[in-house]
Design a protein around this motif. Structure first.
Motif, PDB file in Angstrom:
ATOM      1  N   TYR A 154       0.801  -1.220   0.000  1.00  0.00           N
ATOM      2  CA  TYR A 154       0.000   0.000   0.000  1.00  0.00           C
ATOM      3  C   TYR A 154       0.838   1.275   0.000  1.00  0.00           C
ATOM      4  N   ARG A 155       2.125   1.153   0.202  1.00  0.00           N
ATOM      5  CA  ARG A 155       2.987   2.327   0.365  1.00  0.00           C
ATOM      6  C   ARG A 155       2.924   3.265  -0.845  1.00  0.00           C
ATOM      7  N   GLU A 156       2.984   2.699  -2.036  1.00  0.00           N
ATOM      8  CA  GLU A 156       3.015   3.523  -3.246  1.00  0.00           C
ATOM      9  C   GLU A 156       1.616   3.820  -3.790  1.00  0.00           C
ATOM     10  N   ASN A 157       0.726   2.832  -3.749  1.00  0.00           N
ATOM     11  CA  ASN A 157      -0.602   2.991  -4.351  1.00  0.00           C
ATOM     12  C   ASN A 157      -1.649   3.545  -3.404  1.00  0.00           C
ATOM     13  N   GLY A 158      -1.318   3.619  -2.117  1.00  0.00           N
ATOM     14  CA  GLY A 158      -2.249   4.180  -1.151  1.00  0.00           C
ATOM     15  C   GLY A 158      -3.237   3.158  -0.620  1.00  0.00           C
ATOM     16  N   GLU A 193      11.249   8.633   5.509  1.00  0.00           N
ATOM     17  CA  GLU A 193      10.585   8.612   4.203  1.00  0.00           C
ATOM     18  C   GLU A 193       9.664   7.407   4.028  1.00  0.00           C
ATOM     19  N   GLU A 194       9.813   6.382   4.866  1.00  0.00           N
ATOM     20  CA  GLU A 194       8.971   5.197   4.749  1.00  0.00           C
ATOM     21  C   GLU A 194       7.750   5.245   5.653  1.00  0.00           C
ATOM     22  N   HIS A 195       7.680   6.197   6.524  1.00  0.00           N
ATOM     23  CA  HIS A 195       6.555   6.293   7.444  1.00  0.00           C
ATOM     24  C   HIS A 195       5.497   7.223   6.855  1.00  0.00           C
ATOM     25  N   LYS A 196       4.244   6.816   6.940  1.00  0.00           N
ATOM     26  CA  LYS A 196       3.135   7.558   6.342  1.00  0.00           C
ATOM     27  C   LYS A 196       2.145   8.001   7.413  1.00  0.00           C
ATOM     28  N   ILE A 197       1.329   8.987   7.056  1.00  0.00           N
ATOM     29  CA  ILE A 197       0.340   9.539   7.978  1.00  0.00           C
ATOM     30  C   ILE A 197      -1.067   9.292   7.431  1.00  0.00           C
ATOM     31  N   LEU A 198      -1.975   8.918   8.320  1.00  0.00           N
ATOM     32  CA  LEU A 198      -3.390   8.788   7.993  1.00  0.00           C
ATOM     33  C   LEU A 198      -4.155   9.919   8.655  1.00  0.00           C
ATOM     34  N   LYS A 199      -5.172  10.405   7.982  1.00  0.00           N
ATOM     35  CA  LYS A 199      -5.966  11.533   8.478  1.00  0.00           C
ATOM     36  C   LYS A 199      -7.390  11.061   8.759  1.00  0.00           C
ATOM     37  N   TRP A 230     -11.578   4.211   3.012  1.00  0.00           N
ATOM     38  CA  TRP A 230     -10.443   5.118   2.860  1.00  0.00           C
ATOM     39  C   TRP A 230     -10.398   5.706   1.462  1.00  0.00           C
ATOM     40  N   ILE A 231      -9.993   6.973   1.379  1.00  0.00           N
ATOM     41  CA  ILE A 231      -9.852   7.654   0.095  1.00  0.00           C
ATOM     42  C   ILE A 231      -8.492   8.352   0.067  1.00  0.00           C
ATOM     43  N   PRO A 232      -7.978   8.655  -1.138  1.00  0.00           N
ATOM     44  CA  PRO A 232      -6.729   9.417  -1.212  1.00  0.00           C
ATOM     45  C   PRO A 232      -6.895  10.768  -0.527  1.00  0.00           C
ATOM     46  N   SER A 233      -5.859  11.223   0.155  1.00  0.00           N
ATOM     47  CA  SER A 233      -5.951  12.468   0.915  1.00  0.00           C
ATOM     48  C   SER A 233      -5.552  13.668   0.070  1.00  0.00           C
ATOM     49  N   LEU A 239      -1.168   9.856   3.493  1.00  0.00           N
ATOM     50  CA  LEU A 239      -1.338   8.788   2.511  1.00  0.00           C
ATOM     51  C   LEU A 239      -2.799   8.576   2.157  1.00  0.00           C
ATOM     52  N   ALA A 240      -3.664   8.627   3.166  1.00  0.00           N
ATOM     53  CA  ALA A 240      -5.089   8.382   2.967  1.00  0.00           C
ATOM     54  C   ALA A 240      -5.857   9.021   4.106  1.00  0.00           C
TER      55      ALA A 240
END
Length: 255
Positions: A154-158, A193-199, A230-233, A239-240
């Motif tokens: 999911y890292r690249e495609n969300g 750079e590998e850690h992502k945030i969800l909103k 989930w949707i793209p942010s 990330l989402a």
């Protein structure tokens, strides 16, 4: 107890065995499927729906909380064939007048009837236990649960669509009614750079306060599980994103 085990320590898919597939006298030593855990296990109740692997000594497990929570789902309490992921999320995302966690379990005390998985907690525990098998009622586990073990997918495609996500708390913003979570759950062990945030959006003020109180964690280490669409942010830093309409149904502890 666990549904799957390896025939050899740190095995592969070819070494994996389902407890319910073993013959009645399928004795022997098996091994935990958690990565890098070599705990020994034996089969209990072979040839029964409740067949499972049990640890010789629980202290042998070295995979942390994952070794233990994978044993909490009881397959014989639920009917796998009744499970529908679409129906599950329809119920999960339907706003109710009273925001409370639903009950889970079988058809009732003294009843032989079984039900489909109907709570986020049970869905999460099932995913953790059935991960090695790959699917539950033909639904791929990797398409249901997002966590540190499959996050590269999911890292690249969300993260898009109905998913349950294991994550950790970062911060909340009362002015915007938004809560931000770290994904995957072990943020502190990954390069930035590998850690992502969800909103997370919560439109209702009272529910936002309830949601923030439930998710906040000063250590930023304890896992929470959020089930949502989930949707793209639109936020470049995220990330989402998703909306929470029921704290009781959409959020549970993951450890």
């Amino acid at each position: 107890m666990a549904k799957y085990a390896y025939r050899v320590p740190n095995g592969t898919e070819n070494d994996r065995v389902d407890a319910s597939d073993l013959p009645l006298h399928g004795n022997g030593t098996f091994y935990c499927t958690t990565p890098d855990c070599r705990a020994r296990m034996y089969v209990r109740s072979p040839q029964k729906p409740s067949a499972c692997f049990v640890s010789y000594n629980i202290s042998e497990h070295t995979g942390g909380i994952l070794c233990h929570i994978k044993d909490l789902f009881k397959p014989d309490d639920y009917c796998e064939n009744l499970f529908s992921l679409d129906n599950f999320f329809t119920n999960l995302l339907t706003k109710q007048n009273r925001d409370s966690s639903p009950h889970h379990g079988s058809g009732g005390k003294g009843s032989n009837s079984k039900i489909a998985i109907n709570t986020l907690k049970m869905l999460y525990l099932m995913c953790v236990q059935y991960r090695e098998g790959g699917s539950y009622n033909k639904y791929p586990i990797d398409d249901i649960l997002v966590d540190k073990y499959n996050f590269d997918k999911y890292r690249e495609n969300g993260i898009i669509g109905n998913r349950i996500v294991a994550c950790t708390f970062w911060k909340y913003e009362p002015d915007t009614n938004c809560i931000f979570m770290n994904c995957p759950d072990e943020r502190l062990y990954l390069p930035r750079e590998e850690h992502k945030i969800l909103k997370i959006h919560v439109t209702d003020d009272k529910m936002f306060e309830k949601c923030a109180n439930k998710l906040k964690d000063k250590t930023h280490l304890h896992i929470s599980v959020i089930g949502a669409n989930w949707i793209p942010s639109n936020d470049d830093n995220c990330l989402a994103e998703c909306e929470v309409v029921s704290v009781g149904k959409q959020i549970c502890k993951g450890d």
